[in-house]
Design a protein around this motif. Sequence first.
Motif, PDB file in Angstrom:
ATOM      1  N   ASN A  47      67.472  10.852 -46.106  1.00 30.94           N
ATOM      2  CA  ASN A  47      67.647  11.344 -44.747  1.00 30.94           C
ATOM      3  C   ASN A  47      66.323  11.219 -43.987  1.00 30.94           C
ATOM      4  O   ASN A  47      65.339  11.860 -44.303  1.00 30.94           O
ATOM      5  N   ASN A  48      66.382  10.379 -42.980  1.00 31.32           N
ATOM      6  CA  ASN A  48      65.190  10.080 -42.200  1.00 31.32           C
ATOM      7  C   ASN A  48      64.607  11.308 -41.512  1.00 31.32           C
ATOM      8  O   ASN A  48      63.398  11.467 -41.431  1.00 31.32           O
ATOM      9  N   SER A  49      65.475  12.146 -41.014  1.00 31.36           N
ATOM     10  CA  SER A  49      65.005  13.306 -40.252  1.00 31.36           C
ATOM     11  C   SER A  49      64.206  14.249 -41.133  1.00 31.36           C
ATOM     12  O   SER A  49      63.168  14.773 -40.729  1.00 31.36           O
ATOM     13  N   LEU A  53      60.344  15.166 -40.664  1.00 33.08           N
ATOM     14  CA  LEU A  53      59.993  16.563 -40.431  1.00 33.08           C
ATOM     15  C   LEU A  53      58.772  16.943 -41.271  1.00 33.08           C
ATOM     16  O   LEU A  53      57.914  17.710 -40.843  1.00 33.08           O
ATOM     17  N   GLU A 111      59.868  13.698 -27.325  1.00 32.77           N
ATOM     18  CA  GLU A 111      61.194  13.893 -27.876  1.00 32.77           C
ATOM     19  C   GLU A 111      61.387  13.095 -29.156  1.00 32.77           C
ATOM     20  O   GLU A 111      61.956  13.586 -30.123  1.00 32.77           O
ATOM     21  N   LYS A 113      58.971  11.850 -30.951  1.00 31.74           N
ATOM     22  CA  LYS A 113      57.775  11.896 -31.780  1.00 31.74           C
ATOM     23  C   LYS A 113      57.271  10.478 -32.071  1.00 31.74           C
ATOM     24  O   LYS A 113      57.092  10.081 -33.229  1.00 31.74           O
TER      25      LYS A 113
ATOM     26  N   PRO B  46      61.238  20.144 -27.986  1.00 32.98           N
ATOM     27  CA  PRO B  46      61.614  20.435 -29.368  1.00 32.98           C
ATOM     28  C   PRO B  46      61.521  19.207 -30.265  1.00 32.98           C
ATOM     29  O   PRO B  46      61.681  18.082 -29.811  1.00 32.98           O
ATOM     30  N   ASN B  47      61.252  19.447 -31.504  1.00 32.70           N
ATOM     31  CA  ASN B  47      61.165  18.387 -32.491  1.00 32.70           C
ATOM     32  C   ASN B  47      62.561  17.892 -32.854  1.00 32.70           C
ATOM     33  O   ASN B  47      63.378  18.618 -33.419  1.00 32.70           O
ATOM     34  N   ASN B  48      62.785  16.650 -32.522  1.00 32.36           N
ATOM     35  CA  ASN B  48      64.096  16.053 -32.712  1.00 32.36           C
ATOM     36  C   ASN B  48      64.523  16.022 -34.172  1.00 32.36           C
ATOM     37  O   ASN B  48      65.686  16.247 -34.488  1.00 32.36           O
ATOM     38  N   SER B  49      63.583  15.739 -35.038  1.00 32.83           N
ATOM     39  CA  SER B  49      63.920  15.595 -36.454  1.00 32.83           C
ATOM     40  C   SER B  49      64.416  16.907 -37.036  1.00 32.83           C
ATOM     41  O   SER B  49      65.382  16.937 -37.797  1.00 32.83           O
ATOM     42  N   ALA B  50      63.757  17.980 -36.661  1.00 31.22           N
ATOM     43  CA  ALA B  50      64.162  19.282 -37.168  1.00 31.22           C
ATOM     44  C   ALA B  50      65.558  19.623 -36.666  1.00 31.22           C
ATOM     45  O   ALA B  50      66.403  20.144 -37.393  1.00 31.22           O
ATOM     46  N   ILE B  52      67.895  17.488 -35.794  1.00 32.69           N
ATOM     47  CA  ILE B  52      68.876  16.622 -36.433  1.00 32.69           C
ATOM     48  C   ILE B  52      69.123  17.060 -37.871  1.00 32.69           C
ATOM     49  O   ILE B  52      70.230  16.970 -38.380  1.00 32.69           O
ATOM     50  N   LEU B  53      68.061  17.546 -38.511  1.00 30.47           N
ATOM     51  CA  LEU B  53      68.182  17.966 -39.901  1.00 30.47           C
ATOM     52  C   LEU B  53      69.199  19.090 -40.022  1.00 30.47           C
ATOM     53  O   LEU B  53      69.951  19.162 -40.994  1.00 30.47           O
ATOM     54  N   LYS B 112      69.455   5.811 -40.273  1.00 31.52           N
ATOM     55  CA  LYS B 112      69.274   6.461 -38.973  1.00 31.52           C
ATOM     56  C   LYS B 112      70.307   7.532 -38.718  1.00 31.52           C
ATOM     57  O   LYS B 112      70.363   8.089 -37.624  1.00 31.52           O
ATOM     58  N   LYS B 113      71.160   7.770 -39.708  1.00 25.73           N
ATOM     59  CA  LYS B 113      72.236   8.751 -39.546  1.00 25.73           C
ATOM     60  C   LYS B 113      72.941   8.527 -38.204  1.00 25.73           C
ATOM     61  O   LYS B 113      73.041   9.435 -37.373  1.00 25.73           O
TER      62      LYS B 113
END
Lengths: 334, 334
Positions: A47-49, A53, A111, A113, B46-50, B52-53, B112-113
């Motif tokens: 999982n990329n996210s 993170l 957004e 990153k 906000p952190n996009n990855s967090a 999305i996680l 990339k989910k």
Amino acid sequence: MTITDIAKISGVGVSTVSRVLNNHPDVKSETREKVLGIIKEYNYVPNNSARILKQSNTKNIGILVKGVFNPFFSAILKNISTSVENAGYTMILQHHNNPNDLDTLVGFIKEKKLQGVICLGGNFVDIREESFDDLDVAIVLLCVNMKTQKAWNSFSTISIADDVAAYEATNYLIRSGHRNICLMLGDQYDLGVGQIRYEGYKKALEDNGIKVREDYLIYGEYEVTKAYETATQFLKAHKEVTAVFAISDMMAIGVAKSIVNLGLKIGDDISVMGFDGMDVAKYYEPTITTIKQPKDEMSKLSVELLFKLLNRKTKNKHIILDVELVKGNSTKQI
Amino acid sequence: MTITDIAKISGVGVSTVSRVLNNHPDVKSETREKVLGIIKEYNYVPNNSARILKQSNTKNIGILVKGVFNPFFSAILKNISTSVENAGYTMILQHHNNPNDLDTLVGFIKEKKLQGVICLGGNFVDIREESFDDLDVAIVLLCVNMKTQKAWNSFSTISIADDVAAYEATNYLIRSGHRNICLMLGDQYDLGVGQIRYEGYKKALEDNGIKVREDYLIYGEYEVTKAYETATQFLKAHKEVTAVFAISDMMAIGVAKSIVNLGLKIGDDISVMGFDGMDVAKYYEPTITTIKQPKDEMSKLSVELLFKLLNRKTKNKHIILDVELVKGNSTKQI
DNA sequence: CTGAAAGCGCTTACAG
DNA sequence: CTGAAAGCGCTTACAG
């Protein structure tokens, strides 16, 4: 399927799976093989996210395209895309039309990153040295209106001297005996490169004692169809005009066609000058005289510079590349 | 700057900040205002990855472009890009050249989910109903070689009948009296649409009792320059050829120019047929006869279908759009 | 209307 | 060479 699942199935800890995933050297090759086998078998993709993170390194490169999406940009896009992917980065493409390029850029960077970003087009009027202070990102601006070419060290630019190029183009037409020269821009509110090219055009006229006429400015929206329509209407109303300078080759082609369809001859009756140096200008019949931008060099340099900036191998630079006036048969001496 | 920082500064809990961020209704408007103020003040994004996680919904739409990056694709790209962003999704563009399109696609989706993906080009030879079983993703294939148009319900396709279109183009040349018709393809190993168009060409010749000659197949790499070079060489060696059918307009322009530069006349001496229906075909001089693909409809439909699939408003469809033979002056009766 | 706490799926010191 | 555990920055039941 998560890393935990893979760990359980493989009979190892998650850290070991993580190490395998990230090619850490200190894993027994036997263990590595086993884990790799399970990963393969279950078609597991991390999982990329979650990865991002943890790592601050997103490996995301953004491409921010302003306004038009013209063929000139798409050639550059292809080159950039290939290089970015080869370097193991993800390319996030965003297209926008907001008046405030700077805000759009900063929002985009935060957004997603982004580690790096290349901007195609736009005018960054209120850009400042401090604009990217808390960002830590590599920025390369391409084909952008940067009037104030200060030695700013928070971003890089790669550009041509648009005003000089437009001056040269216009001057070439004047040297060929033209005095009534119409300029086709993108649109009336284009504050990007269109603005600077206009200034070069204006200066060339003034330096030659030719009056700049507001009504000689026409707009083709960087599109062949629109350029054709606008030029047709304009040329019908202005029989005295002997040359049209279009600031993109696609528009120049539209203009050329309008000349033919008005029963006139391209070059002999009305000269057409393009801009960009697209392949199609060279293969049009007649060949279009144009200002050739070094697009391969632009895309190559921009990616190279971006990665050097990322790896702190260089400080920011402001590069100006040379253009070339390529003579075709669409312009004639009168 | 994280959500925790904002919460502390605002004097509220992180959940409240999160609610503000996500426009949840049950926040006192007073609190909302205050938090919004702090967010603004500190330029917090906000952190996009967090995000999305936690959410399974990444709001990522992938665009997978195979092989060429031609102007026909870039027009489609622009339309898709705009729609995707307007819907609040992120567009991730990936360009590849791997032989195995299916593996590339599946890897891309997982990494990339992706919620949805549109593929431009490629041939998905070993695609199967089960290929996307564990994926839960909306897939639309565009400009793809899908020989086996089964009623597969795990992905959608939007295409034209490439073989019929190429048949029609070839047949038009035959009806105009041509018998020695050369076909310009992208490259020798193109198993995508090039392959199907070749079949249409072949069938048209056979149906008219014309022998298909291997040496009448030439390759222009979907590029005007390469097309020019190849055509020049070919036409010099094959004086008997009276028509060239190029499977892209850009290649047709290269061919047209080679005819001129050989001292011949486009149409009168050698007919040129294009494919795609790009604007430039209409504005070339002479206008290029071409097969017009409904590109606006293609891009519009593909995004619409993608979002309907995402929202489970439709099941997968396999749409075939009509093309139109647009007559220009580059082809003549002999 | 609000906050404390669990947990998303990873990576990375740390300890062994 | 390997594993248990903390923590990246969010969202979301849950309890109030």
